[in-house]
Write a protein that holds these residues in place. Structure first.
Motif, mmCIF file in Angstrom:
data_model
loop_
_atom_site.group_PDB
_atom_site.id
_atom_site.type_symbol
_atom_site.label_atom_id
_atom_site.label_comp_id
_atom_site.label_asym_id
_atom_site.label_seq_id
_atom_site.Cartn_x
_atom_site.Cartn_y
_atom_site.Cartn_z
ATOM 1 N N UNK A 156 -8.770 -8.161 1.222
ATOM 2 C CA UNK A 156 -10.075 -8.695 0.825
ATOM 3 C C UNK A 156 -10.474 -8.314 -0.598
ATOM 4 N N UNK A 157 -9.767 -7.357 -1.179
ATOM 5 C CA UNK A 157 -10.092 -6.925 -2.546
ATOM 6 C C UNK A 157 -8.817 -6.977 -3.386
ATOM 7 N N UNK A 158 -8.388 -8.178 -3.726
ATOM 8 C CA UNK A 158 -7.095 -8.289 -4.419
ATOM 9 C C UNK A 158 -7.046 -7.539 -5.742
ATOM 10 N N UNK A 159 -8.230 -7.213 -6.301
ATOM 11 C CA UNK A 159 -8.230 -6.495 -7.591
ATOM 12 C C UNK A 159 -8.152 -4.976 -7.411
ATOM 13 N N UNK A 160 -8.306 -4.501 -6.167
ATOM 14 C CA UNK A 160 -8.363 -3.045 -5.959
ATOM 15 C C UNK A 160 -6.959 -2.439 -5.924
ATOM 16 N N UNK A 161 -6.875 -1.188 -6.368
ATOM 17 C CA UNK A 161 -5.609 -0.467 -6.187
ATOM 18 C C UNK A 161 -5.860 0.602 -5.127
ATOM 19 N N UNK A 162 -4.927 0.730 -4.215
ATOM 20 C CA UNK A 162 -5.177 1.570 -3.041
ATOM 21 C C UNK A 162 -4.052 2.577 -2.852
ATOM 22 N N UNK A 163 -4.467 3.835 -2.619
ATOM 23 C CA UNK A 163 -3.508 4.854 -2.204
ATOM 24 C C UNK A 163 -3.857 5.197 -0.761
ATOM 25 N N UNK A 164 -2.836 5.288 0.080
ATOM 26 C CA UNK A 164 -3.062 5.630 1.485
ATOM 27 C C UNK A 164 -2.182 6.821 1.827
ATOM 28 N N UNK A 165 -2.798 7.860 2.412
ATOM 29 C CA UNK A 165 -2.023 9.066 2.720
ATOM 30 C C UNK A 165 -1.920 9.272 4.229
ATOM 31 N N UNK A 166 -0.900 10.010 4.614
ATOM 32 C CA UNK A 166 -0.819 10.485 5.998
ATOM 33 C C UNK A 166 0.074 11.708 6.036
ATOM 34 N N UNK A 167 -0.247 12.623 6.936
ATOM 35 C CA UNK A 167 0.564 13.834 7.079
ATOM 36 C C UNK A 167 1.807 13.546 7.921
ATOM 37 N N UNK A 168 1.770 12.436 8.677
ATOM 38 C CA UNK A 168 2.864 12.125 9.599
ATOM 39 C C UNK A 168 3.859 11.152 8.962
ATOM 40 N N UNK A 169 5.118 11.616 8.821
ATOM 41 C CA UNK A 169 6.113 10.719 8.229
ATOM 42 C C UNK A 169 6.406 9.554 9.188
ATOM 43 N N UNK A 170 6.273 9.812 10.498
ATOM 44 C CA UNK A 170 6.503 8.717 11.472
ATOM 45 C C UNK A 170 5.433 7.631 11.300
ATOM 46 N N UNK A 171 4.190 8.051 11.064
ATOM 47 C CA UNK A 171 3.126 7.066 10.855
ATOM 48 C C UNK A 171 3.404 6.263 9.585
ATOM 49 N N UNK A 172 3.908 6.953 8.558
ATOM 50 C CA UNK A 172 4.145 6.255 7.286
ATOM 51 C C UNK A 172 5.269 5.221 7.393
ATOM 52 N N UNK A 173 6.179 5.424 8.345
ATOM 53 C CA UNK A 173 7.207 4.395 8.574
ATOM 54 C C UNK A 173 6.510 3.114 9.031
ATOM 55 N N UNK A 174 5.551 3.265 9.938
ATOM 56 C CA UNK A 174 4.833 2.095 10.460
ATOM 57 C C UNK A 174 3.961 1.466 9.370
ATOM 58 N N UNK A 175 3.211 2.327 8.632
ATOM 59 C CA UNK A 175 2.334 1.737 7.609
ATOM 60 C C UNK A 175 3.148 1.031 6.537
ATOM 61 N N UNK A 176 4.330 1.581 6.215
ATOM 62 C CA UNK A 176 5.096 0.899 5.159
ATOM 63 C C UNK A 176 5.636 -0.441 5.671
ATOM 64 N N UNK A 177 5.971 -0.512 6.963
ATOM 65 C CA UNK A 177 6.375 -1.819 7.512
ATOM 66 C C UNK A 177 5.212 -2.806 7.435
ATOM 67 N N UNK A 178 4.018 -2.311 7.738
ATOM 68 C CA UNK A 178 2.854 -3.207 7.690
ATOM 69 C C UNK A 178 2.528 -3.642 6.258
ATOM 70 N N UNK A 179 2.651 -2.697 5.316
ATOM 71 C CA UNK A 179 2.403 -3.051 3.907
ATOM 72 C C UNK A 179 3.385 -4.151 3.481
ATOM 73 N N UNK A 180 4.638 -3.997 3.896
ATOM 74 C CA UNK A 180 5.649 -5.005 3.536
ATOM 75 C C UNK A 180 5.361 -6.344 4.209
#
Ligand code: GLN
Length: 309
Positions: A156-180
Motif C-alpha cells: 500500500x506504500x510503494x514509496x516506503x522502504x521497509x526493514x523487517x526483523x525477527x529473532x527466528x531464522x525459521x520465521x525469516x525463511x517464511x517471510x522471505x518466501x512471502x516477500x518473494x
C-alpha cells in the motif's frame, strides 16, 4: 458388475457432509465452513464449482488426502497450517508452524500505520526534495514472523522502504518466501536479530506485533494456539510486557522526531503499558485503538508534541 459400481459414489457433497460431522464431533466451532474449505483444498475447486456441482466425484487420492487433513484438524491443528496459506489484509501469505498465523486484530495495526504514513506525507507535501523530511518513508517491522505486516504496508506504500526483523531464522525463511511471492525484494529487507539491531538506522514508523501473552497464560490459550503456534511469538514472559518494554526502550533511539511507534498488546495490560510508555517517552502522545471485538489492542505513540489548540 464392473468394479466401479461396487464402490459407493463419493461425491463432493457426501465427503463434505462426512467431514463436517467429524469436525463437529471433535468440537471444531466452524465445522461447516472448514469442511467446505478442506474439501475444496484437496479437490482444487473454487466456491462456484463447489456449489454448482455437488455431485462431482472425488477421487480416491483426494479422499485420502482429505482424511489425513481431517484427522489432523480433529487434533486441533489450526486450519491455516493445514492449508499452508492464510489471508491477511486481503493478501495471501504462506504460513507454517514457524510463524504466528496472521490475525484479523492485527489488521488495525496496518490501518493505523497507513493513516500515519498518509498524514506524514501530507505534512511534507511541497517540501523541496533536499529538505530533511522529504526522504522516502522508512518503516521498521519488529518481529515480522510471516512478514504479513511489512508486506501489507509495502503493497500500500510503494514509496516506503521497509526493514523487517525477527529473532527466528525459521520465521525469516517464511517471510522471505512471502516477500518473494509478492515481488517486494526491492522494498522489504529482512534482518535476523533480537528486536532492533543497533545498526538499523532511523525510522519514521516502527510497528510490531511482539509476543505479549503472560507466560502463565500461554497453556490456557486455545489448543490450536498453545499446542501448535510458535511459543517464541506468543510468550511475553512473566506479566507479558517485558518484550514490549525492551522494544520501546530501543525504539526511542531509532524513531524520527516526528515519527511514531505502534505496538499490538494484550487488552488487560492497557494501563500498565501506557504507564511504561509514558516513563520511556514522557513527551509523546499515546492513544489506544480497539480491535474489531471492541478490545483495547493497539498502542499508537506519536513522538511529535501535538500543538495545544
Ligand atoms: N493475539 C494473539 C493471541 O491472543 C497473540 C499474539 C501475540 O502475542 N503477539 O493468541
Amino acid at each position: 458388475m464392473d468394479s466401479i459400481s461396487q464402490h459407493p459414489r463419493t461425491t463432493i457433497a457426501s465427503v463434505t457432509l462426512a467431514t463436517k460431522l467429524a469436525l463437529q464431533n471433535a468440537g471444531i466451532h466452524e465445522a461447516p465452513l472448514e469442511a467446505e474449505v478442506l474439501t475444496r483444498h484437496v479437490t482444487g475447486i473454487d466456491r462456484a464449482v463447489f456449489y454448482a456441482h455437488p455431485d462431482r466425484i472425488i477421487s480416491d487420492h483426494e479422499n485420502q488426502q482429505l482424511a489425513i487433513l481431517v484427522s489432523r484438524r480433529c487434533q486441533h491443528e489450526p486450519l491455516p497450517y493445514l492449508l499452508g496459506r492464510w489471508e491477511f489484509y486481503g493478501l495471501d501469505f504462506i504460513v507454517n508452524p514457524s510463524v504466528l498465523i496472521p490475525r484479523p486484530e492485527t489488521e488495525i495495526l496496518v490501518e493505523q500505520a497507513l493513516l500515519f504514513a498518509q498524514s506524514s506525507a501530507t505534512k511534507k507535501l511541497g517540501l523541496p526534495a533536499t529538505t530533511e523530511g522529504a526522504h522516502q518513508f522508512r518503516i521498521l517491522d519488529v518481529g515480522t514472523g510471516s512478514g504479513c505486516i511489512a508486506i501489507a504496508l509495502a503493497k500500500h506504500l510503494p514509496q516506503a522502504s521497509i526493514i523487517a526483523t525477527d529473532i527466528s531464522s525459521e520465521a525469516l525463511v517464511v517471510s522471505s518466501q512471502n516477500v518473494e511471492e509478492h515481488n517486494l525484494q526491492n522494498q522489504v529487507r529482512l534482518i535476523e536479530c533480537d528486536l532492533i539491531t543497533t545498526r538499523s538506522g532511523i525510522f519514521d514508523l516502527i510497528v510490531s506485533n511482539p509476543p505479549y501473552i503472560p507466560d502463565a497464560e500461554v497453556p490456557s490459550l486455545q489448543q490450536e494456539v498453545s499446542h501448535y503456534e510458535p511459543i517464541i511469538a506468543l510468550d511475553g514472559g512473566s506479566g507479558g510486557l517485558g518484550i514490549i518494554k525492551r522494544l520501546l526502550k530501543q525504539a526511542v533511539n531509532h524513531t524520527a522526531p516526528d515519527g511514531a511507534i505502534m505496538v499490538e498488546f494484550n487488552p488487560p495490560q492497557r494501563t500498565a503499558l501506557i504507564s511504561i510508555a509514558h516513563s520511556i517517552l514522557p513527551d509523546a502522545t499515546c492513544k489506544v485503538i480497539k480491535d474489531l471485538a471492541g478490545l483495547d489492542r493497539l498502542l499508537v505513540i506519536e513522538l511529535e508534541k501535538q500543538p495545544i489548540e
